[in-house]
Scaffold this motif. Structure first.
Motif, mmCIF file in Angstrom:
data_model
loop_
_atom_site.group_PDB
_atom_site.id
_atom_site.type_symbol
_atom_site.label_atom_id
_atom_site.label_comp_id
_atom_site.label_asym_id
_atom_site.label_seq_id
_atom_site.Cartn_x
_atom_site.Cartn_y
_atom_site.Cartn_z
ATOM 1 N N LEU A 1 0.305 -1.083 0.026
ATOM 2 C CA LEU A 1 -0.501 0.200 -0.074
ATOM 3 C C LEU A 1 0.756 1.440 0.203
ATOM 4 N N GLU A 2 0.598 1.971 -0.723
ATOM 5 C CA GLU A 2 0.840 3.819 -0.416
ATOM 6 C C GLU A 2 -0.027 4.539 0.303
ATOM 7 N N ILE A 3 0.373 4.889 1.228
ATOM 8 C CA ILE A 3 -0.231 5.342 2.488
ATOM 9 C C ILE A 3 0.229 6.924 2.092
ATOM 10 N N VAL B 1 -1.262 10.747 3.167
ATOM 11 C CA VAL B 1 -1.369 11.941 3.874
ATOM 12 C C VAL B 1 -1.362 12.955 3.368
ATOM 13 N N ARG B 2 -2.704 13.899 3.279
ATOM 14 C CA ARG B 2 -2.864 14.948 2.827
ATOM 15 C C ARG B 2 -3.126 15.877 4.275
ATOM 16 N N ASN B 3 -2.865 17.312 3.920
ATOM 17 C CA ASN B 3 -3.164 18.481 5.125
ATOM 18 C C ASN B 3 -3.685 19.850 3.876
ATOM 19 N N ALA C 1 -5.182 20.399 -0.348
ATOM 20 C CA ALA C 1 -5.366 19.526 -1.633
ATOM 21 C C ALA C 1 -4.339 19.843 -2.686
ATOM 22 N N ALA C 2 -4.005 19.552 -3.398
ATOM 23 C CA ALA C 2 -3.355 19.392 -4.266
ATOM 24 C C ALA C 2 -2.905 17.316 -5.423
ATOM 25 N N GLY C 3 -2.799 17.361 -6.246
ATOM 26 C CA GLY C 3 -2.347 16.369 -7.273
ATOM 27 C C GLY C 3 -3.949 16.351 -7.111
ATOM 28 N N SER C 4 -3.310 14.679 -7.030
ATOM 29 C CA SER C 4 -4.717 14.154 -7.557
ATOM 30 C C SER C 4 -6.153 14.149 -6.863
ATOM 31 N N ILE C 5 -6.231 14.725 -5.394
ATOM 32 C CA ILE C 5 -7.886 14.738 -5.187
ATOM 33 C C ILE C 5 -8.543 16.161 -5.485
ATOM 34 N N SER C 6 -7.403 17.066 -5.763
ATOM 35 C CA SER C 6 -8.367 18.424 -6.153
ATOM 36 C C SER C 6 -8.596 17.552 -7.634
ATOM 37 N N ASP D 1 1.307 17.582 1.460
ATOM 38 C CA ASP D 1 1.157 15.926 1.457
ATOM 39 C C ASP D 1 2.540 14.866 1.148
ATOM 40 N N PHE D 2 1.903 13.885 1.427
ATOM 41 C CA PHE D 2 3.442 13.216 1.616
ATOM 42 C C PHE D 2 2.574 12.248 1.427
ATOM 43 N N LYS D 3 3.855 10.532 1.194
ATOM 44 C CA LYS D 3 3.578 9.587 0.438
ATOM 45 C C LYS D 3 4.568 8.857 1.736
ATOM 46 N N PRO E 1 11.630 13.975 -0.832
ATOM 47 C CA PRO E 1 10.894 15.626 -1.467
ATOM 48 C C PRO E 1 10.284 15.408 -2.981
ATOM 49 N N ASP E 2 10.749 13.647 -2.684
ATOM 50 C CA ASP E 2 10.395 12.733 -4.085
ATOM 51 C C ASP E 2 8.690 12.205 -3.694
ATOM 52 N N SER E 3 8.791 12.385 -2.700
ATOM 53 C CA SER E 3 7.601 11.328 -1.867
ATOM 54 C C SER E 3 6.877 12.259 -1.184
ATOM 55 N N CYS E 4 6.914 13.912 -0.918
ATOM 56 C CA CYS E 4 6.320 14.725 -0.031
ATOM 57 C C CYS E 4 5.935 15.954 -1.096
ATOM 58 N N ARG E 5 5.142 16.486 -1.126
ATOM 59 C CA ARG E 5 4.581 18.134 -1.353
ATOM 60 C C ARG E 5 5.156 19.220 -0.412
ATOM 61 N N LEU E 6 5.696 20.602 -0.974
ATOM 62 C CA LEU E 6 6.575 20.806 -0.083
ATOM 63 C C LEU E 6 7.143 22.472 -0.695
ATOM 64 N N PHE F 1 9.826 19.014 -10.949
ATOM 65 C CA PHE F 1 10.108 18.038 -12.392
ATOM 66 C C PHE F 1 8.501 17.193 -13.040
ATOM 67 N N ARG F 2 7.546 16.780 -12.445
ATOM 68 C CA ARG F 2 6.349 16.998 -13.097
ATOM 69 C C ARG F 2 5.837 18.140 -13.819
ATOM 70 N N ARG F 3 6.079 19.250 -12.895
ATOM 71 C CA ARG F 3 5.617 20.266 -14.337
ATOM 72 C C ARG F 3 6.218 20.970 -14.996
HETATM 73 P P1 TMP Z 1 -1.092 12.685 -5.972
HETATM 74 O O1 TMP Z 1 -1.843 13.727 -5.300
HETATM 75 O O2 TMP Z 1 -0.520 12.241 -6.886
HETATM 76 O O3 TMP Z 1 -2.179 11.293 -5.178
HETATM 77 O O4 TMP Z 1 0.456 12.421 -5.320
HETATM 78 C C1 TMP Z 1 -0.084 12.363 -2.919
HETATM 79 C C2 TMP Z 1 1.461 12.380 -2.539
HETATM 80 O O5 TMP Z 1 1.775 11.487 -2.847
HETATM 81 C C3 TMP Z 1 2.144 13.272 -3.191
HETATM 82 O O6 TMP Z 1 3.368 13.941 -1.955
HETATM 83 C C4 TMP Z 1 3.428 13.010 -3.804
HETATM 84 C C5 TMP Z 1 3.376 11.728 -3.742
HETATM 85 N N1 TMP Z 1 3.194 10.291 -4.340
HETATM 86 C C6 TMP Z 1 4.605 9.094 -4.956
HETATM 87 O O7 TMP Z 1 5.077 9.269 -3.351
HETATM 88 N N2 TMP Z 1 4.853 8.476 -5.340
HETATM 89 C C7 TMP Z 1 3.547 8.149 -6.477
HETATM 90 O O8 TMP Z 1 4.010 7.169 -7.150
HETATM 91 C C8 TMP Z 1 2.304 9.010 -6.936
HETATM 92 C C9 TMP Z 1 1.732 9.184 -7.912
HETATM 93 C C10 TMP Z 1 2.402 10.229 -5.614
#
Ligand code: TMP
Length: 253
Positions: free
Chosen positions: A89-91, A93-95, A97-102, A175-177, A199-204, A218-220
Motif C-alpha cells: 500500500l502507498e499511504i 496523508v494530505r493536509n 488539497a493538491a494533485g490527485s485529490i484536487s 501531503d506525502f506518501k 521531496p520525491d514523496s512529499c509536496r512541499l 519535475f512533474r510540471r
Molecule cells: P497524488 O496527489 O498524485 O496522489 O500524490 C500524493 C502524494 O504522494 C504526493 O506527495 C506525491 C506522492 N506520490 C508518491 O510518492 N509516489 C507516487 O507514485 C505518487 C502518484 C504520489
C-alpha cells in the motif's frame, strides 16, 4: 572484489543484499520518473540529496519513538536498512488539497482540508497504483484490521512530526506518501516506516511564496529539481558541504 547481490531495482532506488542477514543496502539513483514512469529523466545529484534527507527524517522519527527500517547511512548514495516485508500500500496523508485529490474532487490546489485525510493506494505499477478503500484491503488480505489501526496511527504521527519540522523552516507540508513494512521478531511482527521520505514523496511549498520545493518541479516542468531539493536540505541544515556536482563525489560523514 565480490559482486553484491541485487535484490530489486525500482524507479528511484536499487536494493542490494546487506552485509548481515536481515539487512539491505538502499542505493539512491538520480533517476526521476512521473506519471507511472511515462516521464523519465536523470537529474544529477538527486540521489545524494534524497539519501541525506531520508536519513534526516528517519532519524528524527526514531528519536520520537516512531519505528523505521533505517539503520545508518553508508555513503553519499547508500544507506543500510532493515529488511522488511513491504505492505503493498502507498499511504498518503494530505493536509492541503493538491494533485490527485484536487482533480478527483474538484478542490482548488492549496485549499486547507478540514483535517488530515489518509488515503490508501494499492502498490501495483501495472495498474497505476489505484486508490483503494479499507474494504479492499481487508477483503484481499493486504493488511489486517490491527495493521490498519497501527498504519493510521503511524501515518498521523509521521504527519505531525514532518509538519512541525518543515514549518520550523518555512515550508508547508501539503501531503506525502509513506510505505510501511513488517519486521518479524520471533512470534511477533512490528510495523516500521520503510522505503524513503524525501521531496520525491512529499509536496512541499514555501510558506510565504508558495514556491514548490518537491517533485512537482519535475512533474510540471517548473525549473531545477536539484535547486529545489538543495533548498530543502539547506533549510534543514543537512546540505552536504560541497553541493553535488557532476562527476565530483563528495564524502559526507
Ligand atoms: P497524488 O496527489 O498524485 O496522489 O500524490 C500524493 C502524494 O504522494 C504526493 O506527495 C506525491 C506522492 N506520490 C508518491 O510518492 N509516489 C507516487 O507514485 C505518487 C502518484 C504520489
Amino acid at each position: 572484489m565480490a559482486r553484491r547481490k541485487k535484490i530489486y531495482e525500482g524507479k528511484a532506488k536499487t536494493l542490494y543484499e546487506g552485509p548481515e542477514p536481515g539487512t539491505i543496502v538502499q542505493y539512491f539513483k538520480d533517476d526521476a520518473t512521473a506519471f507511472n514512469a511515462e516521464k523519465h529523466d536523470v537529474i544529477e545529484g538527486k540521489g545524494v540529496l534524497n539519501n541525506i534527507l531520508s536519513e534526516f527524517f528517519m532519524l528524527g522519527l526514531g528519536q520520537i519513538g516512531v519505528p523505521t527500517h533505517f539503520l545508518k547511512r553508508l555513503n553519499m548514495r547508500e544507506q543500510l536498512v532493515r529488511s522488511c516485508e513491504i505492505i503493498p500500500l502507498e499511504i498518503i496523508v494530505r493536509n492541503y488539497a493538491a494533485g490527485s485529490i484536487s482533480k478527483r474532487l474538484g478542490i482548488d490546489e492549496g485549499t486547507q482540508l478540514p483535517r488530515p485525510i489518509v488515503e490508501y493506494c494499492y502498490k501495483d505499477d501495472a495498474l497505476g497504483d489505484p486508490l483503494v478503500t479499507e474494504e479492499h484491503i481487508a477483503a484481499f488480505g493486504w493488511a489486517s484490521q490491527q495493521d490498519m489501526d497501527d498504519i493510521l496511527s503511524l501515518a498521523l504521527r509521521v504527519n505531525d512530526f514532518l509538519s512541525g519540522v518543515f514549518l520550523a523552516v518555512g515550508i508547508r507540508l501539503v501531503d506525502f506518501k509513506i510505505e510501511i513494512g513488517r519486521i518479524y521478531e520471533g512470534d511477533f511482527q512490528r510495523l516500521v516506516i520503510a522505503d524513503e521520505i524525501s521531496p520525491d514523496s512529499c509536496r512541499l511549498w514555501d510558506i510565504n511564496t508558495g514556491q514548490k520545493l518537491d517533485k512537482d518541479v519535475f512533474r510540471r516542468d517548473l525549473g531545477s529539481l536539484t535547486d529545489a531539493y538543495s533548498e530543502v536540505a539547506r533549510r534543514l541544515g543537512v546540505m552536504p558541504n560541497n553541493p553535488p556536482a557532476p562527476g565530483k563525489p563528495t564524502l559526507v560523514n
